[in-house]
Design a protein around this motif. Structure first.
Motif, PDB file in Angstrom:
ATOM      1  N   PHE A 506       0.804  -1.203  -0.047  1.00 30.19           N
ATOM      2  CA  PHE A 506       0.049   0.186  -0.037  1.00 30.19           C
ATOM      3  C   PHE A 506       0.900   1.253   0.013  1.00 30.19           C
ATOM      4  CE2 PHE A 506      -3.052  -3.183   1.979  1.00 30.19           C
ATOM      5  CZ  PHE A 506      -4.190  -2.964   0.939  1.00 30.19           C
ATOM      6  N   GLY A 507       2.195   1.026   0.418  1.00 27.54           N
ATOM      7  CA  GLY A 507       2.874   2.473   0.406  1.00 27.54           C
ATOM      8  C   GLY A 507       3.770   2.183   1.603  1.00 27.54           C
ATOM      9  N   SER A 508       4.677   3.350   1.626  1.00 27.94           N
ATOM     10  CA  SER A 508       5.787   3.183   2.588  1.00 27.94           C
ATOM     11  C   SER A 508       5.502   4.284   3.887  1.00 27.94           C
ATOM     12  CB  SER A 508       6.910   3.757   2.201  1.00 27.94           C
ATOM     13  OG  SER A 508       7.217   2.970   1.105  1.00 27.94           O
ATOM     14  N   VAL A 509       6.032   3.835   4.995  1.00 29.82           N
ATOM     15  CA  VAL A 509       5.631   4.664   6.207  1.00 29.82           C
ATOM     16  C   VAL A 509       6.831   5.189   6.895  1.00 29.82           C
ATOM     17  CG1 VAL A 509       4.728   4.241   8.648  1.00 29.82           C
ATOM     18  CG2 VAL A 509       4.023   2.927   6.889  1.00 29.82           C
ATOM     19  N   PHE A 510       6.594   6.710   7.221  1.00 31.11           N
ATOM     20  CA  PHE A 510       7.796   7.542   7.676  1.00 31.11           C
ATOM     21  C   PHE A 510       7.499   7.996   9.144  1.00 31.11           C
ATOM     22  CE2 PHE A 510       7.406   7.322   3.134  1.00 31.11           C
ATOM     23  CZ  PHE A 510       8.620   7.341   2.635  1.00 31.11           C
ATOM     24  N   LYS A 511       8.274   8.252   9.587  1.00 29.14           N
ATOM     25  CA  LYS A 511       8.270   8.955  11.233  1.00 29.14           C
ATOM     26  C   LYS A 511       8.217  10.234  11.114  1.00 29.14           C
ATOM     27  CE  LYS A 511      10.241   8.984  15.740  1.00 29.14           C
ATOM     28  NZ  LYS A 511      11.423   8.690  16.884  1.00 29.14           N
ATOM     29  N   GLY A 512       7.419  11.121  11.907  1.00 34.20           N
ATOM     30  CA  GLY A 512       7.429  12.316  11.804  1.00 34.20           C
ATOM     31  C   GLY A 512       7.322  13.192  13.166  1.00 34.20           C
ATOM     32  N   THR A 513       7.348  14.223  13.289  1.00 35.29           N
ATOM     33  CA  THR A 513       7.140  14.917  14.702  1.00 35.29           C
ATOM     34  C   THR A 513       6.661  16.470  14.433  1.00 35.29           C
ATOM     35  OG1 THR A 513       9.570  13.961  15.515  1.00 35.29           O
ATOM     36  CG2 THR A 513       8.248  15.972  16.587  1.00 35.29           C
ATOM     37  N   LEU A 514       5.500  16.471  15.143  1.00 38.86           N
ATOM     38  CA  LEU A 514       4.793  17.793  15.164  1.00 38.86           C
ATOM     39  C   LEU A 514       5.381  18.796  15.921  1.00 38.86           C
ATOM     40  CD1 LEU A 514       0.915  16.185  15.244  1.00 38.86           C
ATOM     41  CD2 LEU A 514       2.344  17.112  13.355  1.00 38.86           C
ATOM     42  N   LYS A 523       1.925   7.542   6.528  1.00 37.82           N
ATOM     43  CA  LYS A 523       1.926   6.371   5.122  1.00 37.82           C
ATOM     44  C   LYS A 523       1.571   7.145   4.025  1.00 37.82           C
ATOM     45  CE  LYS A 523       1.029   1.862   4.496  1.00 37.82           C
ATOM     46  NZ  LYS A 523       0.982   0.727   5.206  1.00 37.82           N
ATOM     47  N   LYS A 524       2.316   6.996   3.027  1.00 37.82           N
ATOM     48  CA  LYS A 524       2.210   7.466   1.783  1.00 37.82           C
ATOM     49  C   LYS A 524       1.586   6.429   0.824  1.00 37.82           C
ATOM     50  CE  LYS A 524       5.274  10.294  -0.164  1.00 37.82           C
ATOM     51  NZ  LYS A 524       6.514  10.521  -1.088  1.00 37.82           N
ATOM     52  N   LEU A 525       0.300   6.784   0.449  1.00 40.14           N
ATOM     53  CA  LEU A 525      -0.436   5.591  -0.195  1.00 40.14           C
ATOM     54  C   LEU A 525      -0.213   5.636  -1.741  1.00 40.14           C
ATOM     55  CD1 LEU A 525      -3.920   6.111   1.444  1.00 40.14           C
ATOM     56  CD2 LEU A 525      -2.103   4.406   2.123  1.00 40.14           C
ATOM     57  N   GLU A 526      -0.184   4.316  -2.183  1.00 40.41           N
ATOM     58  CA  GLU A 526      -0.007   4.283  -3.637  1.00 40.41           C
ATOM     59  C   GLU A 526      -1.128   3.356  -4.056  1.00 40.41           C
ATOM     60  OE1 GLU A 526       3.774   1.922  -3.385  1.00 40.41           O
ATOM     61  OE2 GLU A 526       5.106   3.608  -2.765  1.00 40.41           O
ATOM     62  N   SER A 527      -1.343   3.419  -5.454  1.00 40.77           N
ATOM     63  CA  SER A 527      -2.430   2.647  -6.135  1.00 40.77           C
ATOM     64  C   SER A 527      -3.659   3.062  -5.500  1.00 40.77           C
ATOM     65  CB  SER A 527      -2.293   1.160  -5.856  1.00 40.77           C
ATOM     66  OG  SER A 527      -0.975   0.821  -6.385  1.00 40.77           O
ATOM     67  N   ILE A 528      -3.867   4.235  -5.000  1.00 42.19           N
ATOM     68  CA  ILE A 528      -5.029   4.773  -4.474  1.00 42.19           C
ATOM     69  C   ILE A 528      -5.682   5.877  -5.462  1.00 42.19           C
ATOM     70  CG2 ILE A 528      -6.325   6.127  -2.658  1.00 42.19           C
ATOM     71  CD1 ILE A 528      -5.355   3.368  -1.835  1.00 42.19           C
ATOM     72  N   SER A 529      -6.788   5.531  -6.364  1.00 46.34           N
ATOM     73  CA  SER A 529      -7.194   6.182  -7.486  1.00 46.34           C
ATOM     74  C   SER A 529      -8.306   7.168  -7.103  1.00 46.34           C
ATOM     75  CB  SER A 529      -7.316   5.430  -8.768  1.00 46.34           C
ATOM     76  OG  SER A 529      -8.184   4.704  -8.459  1.00 46.34           O
ATOM     77  N   GLN A 530      -9.125   7.053  -6.032  1.00 48.36           N
ATOM     78  CA  GLN A 530     -10.098   7.759  -5.813  1.00 48.36           C
ATOM     79  C   GLN A 530     -10.018   9.102  -5.746  1.00 48.36           C
ATOM     80  OE1 GLN A 530      -9.364   5.559  -3.062  1.00 48.36           O
ATOM     81  NE2 GLN A 530     -11.245   4.518  -2.463  1.00 48.36           N
ATOM     82  N   GLY A 531     -11.196   9.957  -6.310  1.00 46.77           N
ATOM     83  CA  GLY A 531     -11.260  11.459  -6.108  1.00 46.77           C
ATOM     84  C   GLY A 531     -11.296  11.947  -4.758  1.00 46.77           C
ATOM     85  N   GLU A 532     -10.862  13.167  -4.562  1.00 45.96           N
ATOM     86  CA  GLU A 532     -10.912  13.670  -3.320  1.00 45.96           C
ATOM     87  C   GLU A 532     -12.167  13.621  -2.293  1.00 45.96           C
ATOM     88  OE1 GLU A 532      -9.300  17.772  -0.921  1.00 45.96           O
ATOM     89  OE2 GLU A 532      -8.841  17.583  -3.104  1.00 45.96           O
ATOM     90  N   LYS A 533     -12.957  13.668  -3.087  1.00 47.06           N
ATOM     91  CA  LYS A 533     -14.233  13.641  -2.315  1.00 47.06           C
ATOM     92  C   LYS A 533     -14.589  12.116  -1.516  1.00 47.06           C
ATOM     93  CE  LYS A 533     -19.424  14.868  -2.352  1.00 47.06           C
ATOM     94  NZ  LYS A 533     -20.340  15.355  -3.191  1.00 47.06           N
ATOM     95  N   GLN A 534     -14.476  11.336  -2.515  1.00 43.07           N
ATOM     96  CA  GLN A 534     -14.670   9.917  -2.257  1.00 43.07           C
ATOM     97  C   GLN A 534     -13.750   9.378  -1.177  1.00 43.07           C
ATOM     98  OE1 GLN A 534     -14.450   7.049  -5.409  1.00 43.07           O
ATOM     99  NE2 GLN A 534     -14.784   5.335  -4.015  1.00 43.07           N
ATOM    100  N   GLY A 560      -4.354  17.127  -4.843  1.00 44.71           N
ATOM    101  CA  GLY A 560      -4.155  16.499  -6.117  1.00 44.71           C
ATOM    102  C   GLY A 560      -4.050  15.052  -5.974  1.00 44.71           C
ATOM    103  N   ASP A 561      -3.036  14.408  -6.585  1.00 49.56           N
ATOM    104  CA  ASP A 561      -3.027  13.003  -6.544  1.00 49.56           C
ATOM    105  C   ASP A 561      -2.274  12.526  -5.335  1.00 49.56           C
ATOM    106  OD1 ASP A 561      -0.666  13.887  -7.076  1.00 49.56           O
ATOM    107  OD2 ASP A 561      -0.383  12.810  -8.832  1.00 49.56           O
ATOM    108  N   LYS A 562      -2.009  13.306  -4.570  1.00 52.83           N
ATOM    109  CA  LYS A 562      -1.462  12.875  -3.069  1.00 52.83           C
ATOM    110  C   LYS A 562      -2.515  12.323  -2.253  1.00 52.83           C
ATOM    111  CE  LYS A 562       2.509  16.119  -3.833  1.00 52.83           C
ATOM    112  NZ  LYS A 562       2.010  16.920  -4.994  1.00 52.83           N
ATOM    113  N   ARG A 563      -2.130  11.245  -1.639  1.00 51.06           N
ATOM    114  CA  ARG A 563      -2.743  10.703  -0.511  1.00 51.06           C
ATOM    115  C   ARG A 563      -1.865  10.073   0.604  1.00 51.06           C
ATOM    116  NH1 ARG A 563      -5.720  12.844  -3.489  1.00 51.06           N
ATOM    117  NH2 ARG A 563      -7.554  12.132  -4.696  1.00 51.06           N
TER     118      ARG A 563
END
Length: 827
Positions: A506-514, A523-534, A560-563
């Protein structure tokens, strides 16, 4: 004079004096009452085997006392029957339960009856009558101590609990029914609003009624072959009690008994929540719910009383509408919401009075039917409601006007992401709705000036702070508690996605700090083609799913195409690291492994059975089981199958799960059910035991498939400690080890119908249910019978362990070349 054993006679005198008193508690430690014996105060009766106790009790903080029967061998006092439920007493010391005048009676110090069995039997021979507390919890009045003639028994007059051996139905000869009726509240066992009846001439159909007048749930008809009610499919998973239906010219009833192989305390309860519940007592000293009907709390008729709202999302099921407050806080604290809510201010229908106003309520479900009016607009509908002093709410949707007259009942707040509900307007007094236009000009000017100054200061402060940090995280709360993150801010939080935690199909996972120093996993998703509303709609649905054993979704990004999905960071990483990477981590002890297995099962059971829409995970493996600071497991990626949908034909390489954990039906191409997750979970259980991958190279270069060896060991009744991870040095609870090995074998059965549900797995691992010796799955049996012909296909040894870490490029498939069926996984 000495006794025969040499002890002086006076040595026995204290004991003799103690037992000479009929009112001494120790000497009343018996199962019988007769004409010469009564109980009062703290005195009790106990059944011969010690299963049940009868005596006076006071529920919770109540100042009243009742005669009741409760379980004797469990730590939490759980009352199953109450004699004087509608006639409490205030002084149990001066009140007695006794056999008198051919009846069982409770009398006060003035000998005035508080409760009686009200038999019309003549008093002749009443001196030989005896009341016996049996080991099944039945309290029976008999003609004589050894007589088989029962004059009266508590089983014929149940209160809120149905015990094994008791009948629940209709006596056609006496025109009398056994009915379960809820308590009024947690501290008042008096007759409540909810009751369970067997319906006359219904082919074995039960109904739950509100106040004896409105049925709101039915069990459906009884199937004598499958032994289940059509409306209670959960009974298919029952393995520890047997239900029997009898219907003849004299009576119609159900009764049930515990299966001999299970030493389990089980009961059916008409709960004060308005739900019929089947519960069992766990060795962990707690009641566990097997099923409840209606399954949704808000489906209970008038649970919350007038002008209140029911919600499945909050711990307290009921809350008041705006402009209303709780009628009886004391009752609400005792879980009795039937009193509902009262207005903070009365409506005013006087001709010259200030008109009432309306408060909008959205995404609601109103179960009570409204009156329909002809109105051409929302304003006309509103005016029509105002012109009727009894009108309390209105709605105008699809050019239709509806109004509700009198008290509002059965209002439900729907969950976010579900089918949109109704928007309606509740009528309130003008004083309960503040009108901003009524503010004075001076107040408005001062408020505006202060707001402007605060705004300028905030903008300047924000600019300085952002300049110093270089960036911040811009968020927006949507759909409840979920946060919509900006992509740029997640780039900053993850240092441009530089610290990778793991990945998969489904994609790769990265550590972050707020900025508040809290850690997240992105998690940066791959192969996710839905529109933003869906995508937003699907994410908001997943965000409402909350369980201690499911990773919490904090927010998402959709630009955009980033999920991207943002989760809580789990400090102990994924389970595979602790099971398979021994050089870098400490060996998990058996107790921790068992609790991880149990917690994972609970999380999956919630996804399969408790969510409004069943969710199939599709990729259960150690990499997707994350561990918090206390090694509590949380199932990750459970929402991804829902996000992408269940049509996997277009994304075979990323949506077929992970080789080594795939159920056979994936290969055969049939529709996937929750039992595919059960299979994957079973394969993972083998790895809990061995502490290694199921398929790997041994030190001498041979290929070993652990489940085959384990299944044969289990079937032969061998020492299961031989299967255990060598690093544990055989330090494991043998009963738990046997339980987990048997569960694993049942989970990986070839036919999905032979696999247990995850709910059943939870009950077995909790020790609630025993588990029979499993059959060896056909595919594993073929490997045992044809070991010299089995060929194992693996990827290169050098990439084996590394590829397992990210898991969608995992090790191997296995195939019997002499058989037409195979378990070869597809890439």
């Amino acid at each position: 004079m000495d006794s025969k054993n040499g002890s002086p006679w006076w040595f026995m005198l204290p004991i003799f004096l103690l037992c000479s008193s009929l009112y001494t508690h120790l000497c009343l430690g018996t199962d019988k009452l007769d004409a010469n014996r009564s109980i009062s105060g703290n005195q009790t009766l106990t059944s011969l085997s010690g299963n049940f106790t009868l005596g006076f009790f006071s529920p919770g903080n109540s100042t009243y006392s009742y005669i009741g029967i409760w379980y004797n061998k469990i730590s939490v006092q759980t009352v199953v029957w109450v004699a004087n439920r509608d006639n409490p007493i205030t002084d149990k010391q001066s009140t007695e339960l006794k056999v008198s005048g051919g009846n069982l009676v409770i009398v006060n110090n003035s000998e005035v009856p508080v409760w009686s069995t009200n038999l019309t039997t003549t008093s002749s021979g009443s001196s030989s009558m005896v009341a016996v507390l049996d080991d099944d919890g039945n309290f029976a009045l008999k003609v004589a101590p050894n007589s088989s003639v029962t004059l009266w028994q508590s089983f014929d007059y149940p209160t809120h609990t149905w015990l094994p051996g008791a009948k629940l139905g209709i006596d056609k000869r006496k025109n009398r029914s056994q009915i379960l009726t809820s308590w009024k509240n947690a501290e008042d066992p008096s007759t409540g609003l909810f009751s369970l009846h067997l319906q006359t001439f219904s082919d074995g159909k039960y109904y739950v009624w509100w106040n004896g007048s409105n049925p709101y749930w039915t069990s459906g008809t009884w199937d004598n072959q499958t032994k289940i009610f059509s409306g209670v499919p959960e009974m298919r998973e029952n393995t520890f009690y047997e239900l029997k239906y009898v219907d003849n010219e004299n009576e119609s009833y159900f009764t049930y008994s515990n299966k001999i192989s299970f030493n389990t305390i089980s009961r059916f309860v008409m709960d004060l929540s308005g739900q019929i519940k089947q519960e069992s007592w766990l060795p962990s000293q707690a009641w566990t719910l097997f099923w409840s009907k209606p399954s949704q709390q808000c489906d209970v008729y008038r649970l919350c009383g007038p002008f209140s709202v029911c919600s499945e999302q909050s711990e307290d099921s009921c809350s008041c509408l705006p402009g209303f407050s709780i009628s009886s806080p004391m009752d609400w604290n005792r879980r009795d919401w039937s009193g509902g809510c009262k207005r903070n201010s009365n409506l005013n229908c006087a001709a010259n009075a200030e008109k009432d106003r309306f408060w909008p309520m959205s995404n609601m479900k109103l179960r009570d039917a409204p009156q329909s009016l002809v109105a051409g607009s929302d304003q006309e509908c509103r005016t029509a409601c105002l012109s009727n002093c009894s009108c309390t709410a209105y709605a105008f949707e699809d050019n239709a006007c509806s109004i509700w007259i009198g008290d509002l009942f059965n209002v439900e707040q729907l969950k976010q992401g579900t089918t949109p509900g109704t928007s309606f307007y509740v009528r309130l007094a003008a004083s309960d709705i503040k009108d901003p236009s009524k503010k004075s000009n001076v107040t408005a000017i001062v408020a505006g000036s202060v707001s402007a100054m605060v705004g300028i200061f905030a903008i300047v402060s924000f600019a300085v702070w952002r300049w110093r940090r270089g960036a911040t995280v811009t968020t927006k709360e949507v759909e409840g508690s979920l946060i919509a993150f900006a992509y740029r801010d997640l780039q900053v939080a993850t240092k441009n996605f530089s610290e990778k935690l793991g990945g998969g199909g489904f994609g790769s996972v990265f550590k972050g700090t707020l900025p508040d120093s809290s850690h997240i996993a992105v998690k940066k998703l791959e192969s996710i083609s839905q529109g933003e509303k869906q995508f937003r709609m699907e994410v908001s649905t997943i965000g409402t799913i909350q369980h201690v054993n499911l990773v919490r979704l904090r927010g998402f990004c959709s630009e955009g195409d980033k999920r991207l999905l943002v989760y809580d960071f789990m400090p102990n990483g994924s389970l595979d690291y602790h099971l398979f990477h021994r050089n870098d981590s400490k060996t998990l002890d058996w107790k921790t492994r068992y609790q991880i297995a149990l917690g994972t099962a609970r999380g999956l059971a919630y996804l399969h059975e408790k969510c409004r829409d069943c969710i199939i995970h599709c990729d259960i493996k150690p990499e997707n089981i994350l561990l918090d600071a206390d090694f509590c497991p949380e199932v990750a990626d459970f929402g991804l199958a829902k996000l992408v949908g269940r049509d996997f034909s277009r994304v075979l390489t990323t949506m077929r799960g992970t080789r080594g954990y795939l159920a056979p039906e994936w290969i055969s191409g049939v529709a996937i059910t929750v039992k595919a997750d059960v299979y994957s979970y079973g394969m993972m259980l083998f790895e809990f035991v061995s502490g290694r991958r199921n398929l790997e190279l041994s030190e001498n270069g041979a290929i070993e498939f652990f489940p085959t060896w384990a299944a044969s060991k289990i079937a032969e009744g061998g020492d299961l400690l031989d299967l255990l991870d060598p690093d544990l040095e055989k330090n494991a609870d043998t009963e738990e080890l046997n339980r987990i090995c048997r569960v694993a074998c049942w989970c990986v059965q070839d036919e999905e119908t032979h696999r247990p549900s995850m709910g059943l797995v939870v009950q077995v691992l909790e020790g609630l249910l025993d588990v029979n010796l499993p059959r060896i799955p056909r595919a594993l049996q073929m490997l045992l019978d044809n070991q010299e012909h089995v060929v194992f296909f693996t990827e290169s040894s050098s990439s084996n362990q590394n590829s397992q870490t990210n898991s969608n490029t995992s090790t191997s498939s296995l195939q019997n070349p002499n058989s037409s069926s195979s378990m070869k996984s597809e890439s």
